[in-house]
Motif scaffolding. Structure first.
Motif, PDB file in Angstrom:
ATOM      1  N   ALA A  37       0.829  -1.206   0.000  1.00  0.00           N
ATOM      2  CA  ALA A  37       0.000   0.000   0.000  1.00  0.00           C
ATOM      3  C   ALA A  37       0.863   1.256   0.000  1.00  0.00           C
ATOM      4  CB  ALA A  37      -0.931  -0.004   1.202  1.00  0.00           C
ATOM      5  N   ALA A  38       1.890   1.251   0.825  1.00  0.00           N
ATOM      6  CA  ALA A  38       2.780   2.419   0.885  1.00  0.00           C
ATOM      7  C   ALA A  38       3.506   2.616  -0.445  1.00  0.00           C
ATOM      8  CB  ALA A  38       3.778   2.262   2.021  1.00  0.00           C
ATOM      9  N   ALA A  39       4.016   1.529  -0.990  1.00  0.00           N
ATOM     10  CA  ALA A  39       4.736   1.629  -2.270  1.00  0.00           C
ATOM     11  C   ALA A  39       3.797   2.051  -3.397  1.00  0.00           C
ATOM     12  CB  ALA A  39       5.398   0.297  -2.599  1.00  0.00           C
ATOM     13  N   GLY A  40       2.624   1.443  -3.442  1.00  0.00           N
ATOM     14  CA  GLY A  40       1.662   1.786  -4.489  1.00  0.00           C
ATOM     15  C   GLY A  40       1.225   3.235  -4.429  1.00  0.00           C
ATOM     16  N   ALA A  41       0.948   3.714  -3.213  1.00  0.00           N
ATOM     17  CA  ALA A  41       0.534   5.115  -3.063  1.00  0.00           C
ATOM     18  C   ALA A  41       1.650   6.054  -3.484  1.00  0.00           C
ATOM     19  CB  ALA A  41       0.123   5.386  -1.621  1.00  0.00           C
ATOM     20  N   GLY A  42       2.874   5.726  -3.090  1.00  0.00           N
ATOM     21  CA  GLY A  42       4.008   6.583  -3.448  1.00  0.00           C
ATOM     22  C   GLY A  42       4.268   6.624  -4.937  1.00  0.00           C
ATOM     23  N   ILE A  43       4.236   5.468  -5.562  1.00  0.00           N
ATOM     24  CA  ILE A  43       4.510   5.406  -7.002  1.00  0.00           C
ATOM     25  C   ILE A  43       3.446   6.134  -7.802  1.00  0.00           C
ATOM     26  CG2 ILE A  43       4.629   3.820  -8.973  1.00  0.00           C
ATOM     27  CD1 ILE A  43       6.024   1.829  -7.020  1.00  0.00           C
ATOM     28  N   VAL A  44       2.187   5.917  -7.448  1.00  0.00           N
ATOM     29  CA  VAL A  44       1.098   6.567  -8.190  1.00  0.00           C
ATOM     30  C   VAL A  44       1.101   8.077  -7.936  1.00  0.00           C
ATOM     31  CG1 VAL A  44      -1.410   6.726  -8.400  1.00  0.00           C
ATOM     32  CG2 VAL A  44      -0.319   4.498  -8.358  1.00  0.00           C
ATOM     33  N   ALA A  45       1.412   8.488  -6.710  1.00  0.00           N
ATOM     34  CA  ALA A  45       1.468   9.927  -6.419  1.00  0.00           C
ATOM     35  C   ALA A  45       2.585  10.600  -7.212  1.00  0.00           C
ATOM     36  CB  ALA A  45       1.662  10.151  -4.921  1.00  0.00           C
ATOM     37  N   ILE A  46       3.738   9.936  -7.307  1.00  0.00           N
ATOM     38  CA  ILE A  46       4.850  10.489  -8.089  1.00  0.00           C
ATOM     39  C   ILE A  46       4.480  10.558  -9.567  1.00  0.00           C
ATOM     40  CG2 ILE A  46       7.202  10.004  -8.894  1.00  0.00           C
ATOM     41  CD1 ILE A  46       7.763   8.954  -6.041  1.00  0.00           C
ATOM     42  N   GLY A  48       1.624  11.083 -10.731  1.00  0.00           N
ATOM     43  CA  GLY A  48       0.598  12.083 -10.961  1.00  0.00           C
ATOM     44  C   GLY A  48      -0.818  11.563 -10.873  1.00  0.00           C
ATOM     45  N   GLY A  49      -0.995  10.366 -10.345  1.00  0.00           N
ATOM     46  CA  GLY A  49      -2.340   9.803 -10.217  1.00  0.00           C
ATOM     47  C   GLY A  49      -2.907  10.012  -8.826  1.00  0.00           C
ATOM     48  N   THR A  50      -4.016   9.342  -8.562  1.00  0.00           N
ATOM     49  CA  THR A  50      -4.664   9.406  -7.260  1.00  0.00           C
ATOM     50  C   THR A  50      -4.035   8.360  -6.353  1.00  0.00           C
ATOM     51  OG1 THR A  50      -6.709  10.065  -8.356  1.00  0.00           O
ATOM     52  CG2 THR A  50      -6.872   9.347  -6.071  1.00  0.00           C
ATOM     53  N   ALA A  51      -3.437   8.800  -5.260  1.00  0.00           N
ATOM     54  CA  ALA A  51      -2.670   7.917  -4.386  1.00  0.00           C
ATOM     55  C   ALA A  51      -3.513   6.813  -3.772  1.00  0.00           C
ATOM     56  CB  ALA A  51      -1.998   8.736  -3.295  1.00  0.00           C
ATOM     57  N   ILE A  52      -4.784   7.070  -3.523  1.00  0.00           N
ATOM     58  CA  ILE A  52      -5.623   6.048  -2.876  1.00  0.00           C
ATOM     59  C   ILE A  52      -5.753   4.806  -3.752  1.00  0.00           C
ATOM     60  CG2 ILE A  52      -7.832   6.953  -3.698  1.00  0.00           C
ATOM     61  CD1 ILE A  52      -7.219   5.444  -0.238  1.00  0.00           C
ATOM     62  N   TRP A  53      -5.853   5.001  -5.059  1.00  0.00           N
ATOM     63  CA  TRP A  53      -5.974   3.837  -5.947  1.00  0.00           C
ATOM     64  C   TRP A  53      -4.655   3.075  -6.033  1.00  0.00           C
ATOM     65  CZ3 TRP A  53     -10.527   2.277  -6.211  1.00  0.00           C
ATOM     66  CH2 TRP A  53     -11.591   3.164  -6.268  1.00  0.00           C
TER      67      TRP A  53
END
Length: 91
Positions: A37-46, A48-53
């Motif tokens: 969850a932490a890795a997915g949120a970080g990668i998607v946030a970087i 430019g997507g929605t971190a929750i997904w």
């Protein structure tokens, strides 16, 4: 301010004691989900997507990874036990 400081300082204690009654399998799966969850949120946030997904997807992948790792560890322990018993019986 004092209540906020107390809540922040007690949070790690509560989180650490919450896993004390869990089996090794449950701990491995939960750890995988949390790391994913932490890795997915970080990668998607970087990206430019929605971190929750990213967190949801990462948690799912991490839980599956934790489950696979648990199965591997159990098979490794089973192989060790069978070899130990075979060696013990040969004496």
């Amino acid at each position: 301010m004092m209540k906020k400081t107390l809540a922040i300082s007690l949070t790690p204690v509560i989180l650490l004691t919450a896993c004390s009654d869990m089996s090794n399998s449950q701990q491995r799966e939960l750890s995988g989900a949390a790391i994913g969850a932490a890795a997915g949120a970080g990668i998607v946030a970087i990206a430019g997507g929605t971190a929750i997904w990213g967190a949801v997807g990462g948690a799912a992948v991490g839980a599956v990874g934790g489950y696979a790792y648990d199965k591997y560890e159990k098979s490794k322990q089973q192989e060790y036990n069978s070899g130990y018993q075979a060696g013990k019986a040969a004496q």
